[in-house]
Design an enzyme around this catalytic site. Sequence first.
Site, PDB file in Angstrom:
ATOM      1  N   PHE A   1      40.544 -21.008  15.746  1.00 47.94           N
ATOM      2  CA  PHE A   1      39.854 -19.945  15.017  1.00 47.94           C
ATOM      3  C   PHE A   1      38.514 -19.702  15.718  1.00 47.94           C
ATOM      4  CE2 PHE A   1      37.978 -17.804  11.322  1.00 47.94           C
ATOM      5  CZ  PHE A   1      39.051 -17.025  10.936  1.00 47.94           C
TER       6      PHE A   1
ATOM      7  N   VAL B   1      32.160 -22.083  12.838  1.00 45.07           N
ATOM      8  CA  VAL B   1      32.422 -21.526  11.513  1.00 45.07           C
ATOM      9  C   VAL B   1      31.412 -20.414  11.265  1.00 45.07           C
ATOM     10  CG1 VAL B   1      32.654 -22.018   9.059  1.00 45.07           C
ATOM     11  CG2 VAL B   1      33.296 -23.759  10.741  1.00 45.07           C
ATOM     12  N   ILE B   2      31.917 -19.188  11.267  1.00 44.32           N
ATOM     13  CA  ILE B   2      31.076 -18.002  11.149  1.00 44.32           C
ATOM     14  C   ILE B   2      31.070 -17.511   9.703  1.00 44.32           C
ATOM     15  CG2 ILE B   2      30.844 -15.598  11.916  1.00 44.32           C
ATOM     16  CD1 ILE B   2      31.978 -16.582  14.638  1.00 44.32           C
TER      17      ILE B   2
ATOM     18  N   THR C   1      31.998 -14.686   1.634  1.00 37.45           N
ATOM     19  CA  THR C   1      31.964 -15.694   0.573  1.00 37.45           C
ATOM     20  C   THR C   1      31.313 -16.962   1.116  1.00 37.45           C
ATOM     21  OG1 THR C   1      34.081 -16.707   1.152  1.00 37.45           O
ATOM     22  CG2 THR C   1      34.157 -14.780  -0.311  1.00 37.45           C
TER      23      THR C   1
ATOM     24  N   HIS D   1      32.946 -19.632   1.755  1.00 33.23           N
ATOM     25  CA  HIS D   1      34.039 -20.392   2.362  1.00 33.23           C
ATOM     26  C   HIS D   1      33.564 -21.201   3.566  1.00 33.23           C
ATOM     27  CE1 HIS D   1      38.192 -21.271   3.485  1.00 33.23           C
ATOM     28  NE2 HIS D   1      37.904 -20.885   4.714  1.00 33.23           N
TER      29      HIS D   1
ATOM     30  N   ARG E   1      25.236 -20.797  20.663  1.00 27.74           N
ATOM     31  CA  ARG E   1      25.366 -22.247  20.478  1.00 27.74           C
ATOM     32  C   ARG E   1      26.535 -22.860  21.257  1.00 27.74           C
ATOM     33  NH1 ARG E   1      22.953 -20.032  16.208  1.00 27.74           N
ATOM     34  NH2 ARG E   1      21.355 -21.193  15.084  1.00 27.74           N
TER      35      ARG E   1
END
Length: 138
Positions: A13, A70-71, A75, A77, A117
């Site tokens: 992902f 993790v973008i 929400t 999430h 990053r």
Amino acid sequence: MKAYKLGMVASEFNYDVTSMMMERARAEAEFLGVEIVKTVMVPGVYEIPLAVKALLERTDVDAVITIGAVIKGQTKHDEVVVAQASRLVADLQLEFGKPVAFGITGPDMTQLQAMERIEKGRDVVDAAVKMLERLEKV
């Protein structure tokens, strides 16, 4: 420096980001003279802990590095995913007595911040090697 053997678990992902993080990790491993003996690709960051466990069970893996991005979405999430993955990864390194370096960026990060990053891929290899060296002295 000892020729340590690392396992790498990376998230598919946000692959546009994680693929570059993996490139940095491989380059740093080569530079330091350590080997990434096995790479496991998982669908997302949430699936990383199970693959980490499988690598920690191997006798040819001294430490594991994790790669993920993790973008932020609409929400919270992203916060849940990073919190659960980090907790489980920390538990696994204690359970197996082997370092697991945390190379998951986020939460609350934009796509641009994630791209800024990508060097975390290099840093996570450095962290794993430092932990292995320091644990040898304990």
